[in-house]
Design a protein around this motif. Structure first.
Motif, PDB file in Angstrom:
ATOM      1  N   ILE A   8      93.070  60.351 -14.079  1.00 15.86           N
ATOM      2  CA  ILE A   8      92.088  58.800 -14.227  1.00 15.86           C
ATOM      3  C   ILE A   8      93.110  57.159 -14.101  1.00 15.86           C
ATOM      4  O   ILE A   8      93.993  57.254 -15.047  1.00 15.86           O
ATOM      5  N   LEU A   9      92.602  56.882 -13.523  1.00 17.02           N
ATOM      6  CA  LEU A   9      93.641  55.438 -13.079  1.00 17.02           C
ATOM      7  C   LEU A   9      92.925  54.424 -13.220  1.00 17.02           C
ATOM      8  O   LEU A   9      91.660  53.913 -13.088  1.00 17.02           O
ATOM      9  N   LEU A  10      93.761  53.615 -14.088  1.00 15.04           N
ATOM     10  CA  LEU A  10      93.825  52.278 -15.141  1.00 15.04           C
ATOM     11  C   LEU A  10      94.185  51.560 -13.974  1.00 15.04           C
ATOM     12  O   LEU A  10      95.395  51.209 -13.981  1.00 15.04           O
ATOM     13  N   LEU A  32      96.123  59.643 -17.891  1.00 13.59           N
ATOM     14  CA  LEU A  32      96.037  58.203 -17.841  1.00 13.59           C
ATOM     15  C   LEU A  32      97.271  57.916 -16.800  1.00 13.59           C
ATOM     16  O   LEU A  32      98.137  57.592 -16.861  1.00 13.59           O
ATOM     17  N   VAL A  33      96.830  57.352 -15.586  1.00 17.65           N
ATOM     18  CA  VAL A  33      97.856  56.770 -14.501  1.00 17.65           C
ATOM     19  C   VAL A  33      97.423  55.006 -14.392  1.00 17.65           C
ATOM     20  O   VAL A  33      96.483  55.060 -14.148  1.00 17.65           O
ATOM     21  N   ILE A  34      98.769  54.808 -14.569  1.00 14.25           N
ATOM     22  CA  ILE A  34      98.928  53.140 -14.722  1.00 14.25           C
ATOM     23  C   ILE A  34      99.521  52.433 -12.675  1.00 14.25           C
ATOM     24  O   ILE A  34     100.283  52.886 -12.371  1.00 14.25           O
ATOM     25  N   LEU A  42      96.923  52.052  -4.125  1.00 17.02           N
ATOM     26  CA  LEU A  42      96.358  52.630  -3.460  1.00 17.02           C
ATOM     27  C   LEU A  42      97.717  53.987  -3.023  1.00 17.02           C
ATOM     28  O   LEU A  42      97.600  54.617  -3.105  1.00 17.02           O
ATOM     29  N   GLU A  43      98.940  53.473  -3.381  1.00 17.78           N
ATOM     30  CA  GLU A  43     100.254  54.422  -3.466  1.00 17.78           C
ATOM     31  C   GLU A  43     100.242  55.305  -4.340  1.00 17.78           C
ATOM     32  O   GLU A  43     100.420  56.199  -4.064  1.00 17.78           O
ATOM     33  N   VAL A  44      99.489  55.780  -5.392  1.00 12.88           N
ATOM     34  CA  VAL A  44      99.476  56.055  -6.180  1.00 12.88           C
ATOM     35  C   VAL A  44      97.627  57.254  -5.450  1.00 12.88           C
ATOM     36  O   VAL A  44      98.170  58.431  -5.919  1.00 12.88           O
ATOM     37  N   LEU A  45      96.919  56.808  -5.237  1.00 16.70           N
ATOM     38  CA  LEU A  45      95.900  57.039  -4.902  1.00 16.70           C
ATOM     39  C   LEU A  45      96.241  58.390  -3.488  1.00 16.70           C
ATOM     40  O   LEU A  45      95.929  59.896  -3.323  1.00 16.70           O
ATOM     41  N   LEU A  46      97.852  57.790  -3.054  1.00 15.69           N
ATOM     42  CA  LEU A  46      97.702  58.926  -1.407  1.00 15.69           C
ATOM     43  C   LEU A  46      98.645  59.959  -2.358  1.00 15.69           C
ATOM     44  O   LEU A  46      98.899  61.063  -1.428  1.00 15.69           O
ATOM     45  N   ALA A  68      88.378  48.040  -3.851  1.00 14.18           N
ATOM     46  CA  ALA A  68      86.974  49.911  -3.392  1.00 14.18           C
ATOM     47  C   ALA A  68      86.695  49.580  -1.755  1.00 14.18           C
ATOM     48  O   ALA A  68      87.222  50.276  -1.650  1.00 14.18           O
ATOM     49  N   ALA A  69      86.799  48.334  -1.038  1.00 10.77           N
ATOM     50  CA  ALA A  69      86.185  48.250   0.320  1.00 10.77           C
ATOM     51  C   ALA A  69      87.886  49.302   0.649  1.00 10.77           C
ATOM     52  O   ALA A  69      87.421  50.461   1.929  1.00 10.77           O
ATOM     53  N   MET A  70      88.795  49.058   0.223  1.00  6.27           N
ATOM     54  CA  MET A  70      90.017  49.694   0.813  1.00  6.27           C
ATOM     55  C   MET A  70      89.825  51.377   0.446  1.00  6.27           C
ATOM     56  O   MET A  70      89.967  52.027   2.219  1.00  6.27           O
ATOM     57  N   ILE A  71      89.394  52.077  -0.164  1.00  2.35           N
ATOM     58  CA  ILE A  71      89.603  52.869  -1.106  1.00  2.35           C
ATOM     59  C   ILE A  71      88.481  53.570  -0.386  1.00  2.35           C
ATOM     60  O   ILE A  71      88.708  55.348   0.210  1.00  2.35           O
TER      61      ILE A  71
END
Length: 495
Positions: A8-10, A32-34, A42-46, A68-71
């Motif tokens: 879960i990304l916060l 839990l990822v901060i 964005l770096e975490v998502l990649l 949100a738009a970039m994701i």
């Protein structure tokens, strides 16, 4: 067996809020990822598989909407659940914008821990079940590949149908049905009963009972669908309405497909019903909002055009100042109305906004009850007050430190009476002619609001009395009839 943890990304730029979210969500037992900024997120998502993103709307550099738009632009994250947290009052337009950007929900501040945990838990479980379903599908596909092409095709269709059915039951917005064309027997699943607002214990599924639940205006098109199956049609889709037993009307979209025997005769018709009522209502709200915005924009532009066209001055600087003052007065009342979602405005707030540009200390006395004005009435009265304050600051009691101004108002039988009394200022003489400000004040109060404006140019100071009906809706906006030249109203006001 312990279930697999999900990430879960916060996302928030304030460490204290991130720590609070960690404390609230730690009992869920997930990872839990901060991330302290949109770029870090964005770096975490990649690099990491994320089940749910909890993101603050208001962040510097890259806010929640932009993130949100970039994701959503990345193929991997088009279905990732995003929940917005907003510390400000979110308007309907902002909510629509958030949902368009891919948000699945909003959580207002202050955050209720139980609510936040419940929302996160739902989407974490959905993500986990989706991953489990994907793994099961892969295993099933490996076994199906060893079978014939016909069996592979049949199994894939069955799997897709079951997935839709499971999701429909879980969401409560979709149902499936089956109709034996030969025997006439019907089968509804739980979702179908829920959409129609009936229960399997009290409702017998047959053509007569189903037709009784259809909106009378939509019965013919469904009869047409049945006829088309008899004429060779194999699939059909249409939108229709149902009327539940409690009288509620719901919008649905139905998709049906026929199964035929070797001779081409229809033996079975199966279909899916989706409740699209919320989508229809959202479309109606959006259309209404667009019309309302268009209406208000036209009124504002017409009023600005009237102000520019009719303002008179001996020099350019005076002209510019007069126009800017009147348009700023209009802008101030629009701000007050927008904060109330255009439900109305308090009279005291209008007066306070007009007083703001002046540092008058104890020169002004205000007295009166709370009075809620309709939007059009508030616009007209704001411009009238602006003209009174402007004239007083230039020529009347507010032009000297010794001057005094008393503003009193009362409401009786739906009639607002406002008294403006100046004293202690320069000697007042009755003007030989009325300027644009006075003429427009008279015309707007009398013509637009159906009220009265009386002026008593006493030597010791101006006494003005305004009477405005509160129960009558003003027509369009103040000075709205001036945009064609204003001759009729101005002649009447200056006569």
């Amino acid at each position: 067996m312990d279930q697999e943890k999900v990430n879960i990304l916060l996302v928030d730029d304030q460490p204290a809020k991130l720590l609070a979210y960690e404390v609230i969500l730690k009992d869920l037992g997930e990872n839990l990822v901060i991330a302290s900024s949109g770029r870090e997120a964005l770096e975490v998502l990649l690099k990491t598989e994320i089940a749910v993103i909890l993101v603050d709307v208001c962040m510097p550099e890259l806010d929640g909407f932009e993130l949100a738009a970039m994701i959503r632009e990345h193929p991997r994250f088009q279905k990732t659940a995003m929940i917005f947290i907003s510390a400000i009052q979110v308007s309907d337009i902002d909510r629509l914008r958030g949902y368009e950007m891919g948000a699945v929900d909003y959580v207002p501040v202050p955050v209720v821990p139980e609510v936040l945990r419940a929302k996160i838990k739902v989407f974490a479980e959905l993500y986990r079940k989706t991953r489990e379903l994907e793994r099961l599908n892969h295993e099933l596909e490996d076994r199906v590949r060893a079978r014939t092409a016909e069996l592979e095709s049949s199994t894939a269709k069955l799997r897709e149908s079951e997935q839709r059915r499971s999701m429909a039951i879980a969401a409560g917005k979709m149902g499936s049905w089956d109709w034996d064309w030969i025997s006439g027997d019907w089968m509804w699943d739980e979702g179908q009963y829920r959409i129609f607002g009936v229960g399997p214990g009290s409702f017998e599924v047959n053509p007569a009972n189903v037709q009784a639940l259809l909106h009378p205006d939509d019965v013919d098109q469904l009869r047409k669908a049945v006829a088309e199956f008899n004429m060779g049609t194999r699939a059909y889709e249409t939108e229709f309405r149902i009327v539940r037993p409690d009288g509620e009307v719901r919008w649905c979209v139905g998709t049906a497909a026929a199964t035929v025997d070797r001779s081409g005769r229809v033996v079975r018709v199966s279909g899916v019903t989706v409740d699209i009522t919320e989508r229809k209502r959202a479309e109606e709200r959006q259309n209404l909002l667009a019309r309302e915005v268009d209406h208000r924009a036209k009124n504002a532009l017409a009023l600005a055009q009237s102000i520019v066209r009719l303002t008179r001055a001996d020099e350019v600087k005076a002209y510019v100042n007069a126009v800017e003052g009147r348009i700023n007065a209009l802008a101030r009342v629009h701000t007050i109305l927008s904060l109330s979602s255009w439900q109305g405005a308090e009279l005291s707030k209008l007066i306070d906004e007009e007083l703001a540009p002046y540092s008058l200390g104890d020169q002004i006395r205000l007295a009166g009850p709370e009075v809620q004005l309709l939007p059009a009435t508030a616009q007209t009265l704001a411009l009238a007050l602006h003209e009174l304050f402007t004239n007083s600051a230039k020529y009347g009691a507010l032009s000297t430190r010794s001057g005094r101004l008393a503003i009193d108002w009362r409401v009786e039988d739906g009639l607002l009476t406002l008294s403006w009394e100046e004293s202690g200022g320069p000697l007042v003489m009755t003007p030989k002619s009325r300027g644009f400000g006075t003429r427009s004040l008279l015309a707007s109060i009398e013509s637009q609001l159906g009220g009265q404006a009386q002026f008593d140019w006493r030597a010791e100071g101006l006494l003005c009395r305004l009477e405005v009906p509160l129960t009558r809706k003003a027509s369009t906006t103040a000075l709205g009839k001036f945009d064609s030249g204003g001759s009729a109203e101005l002649q009447r006001a200056s006569g």
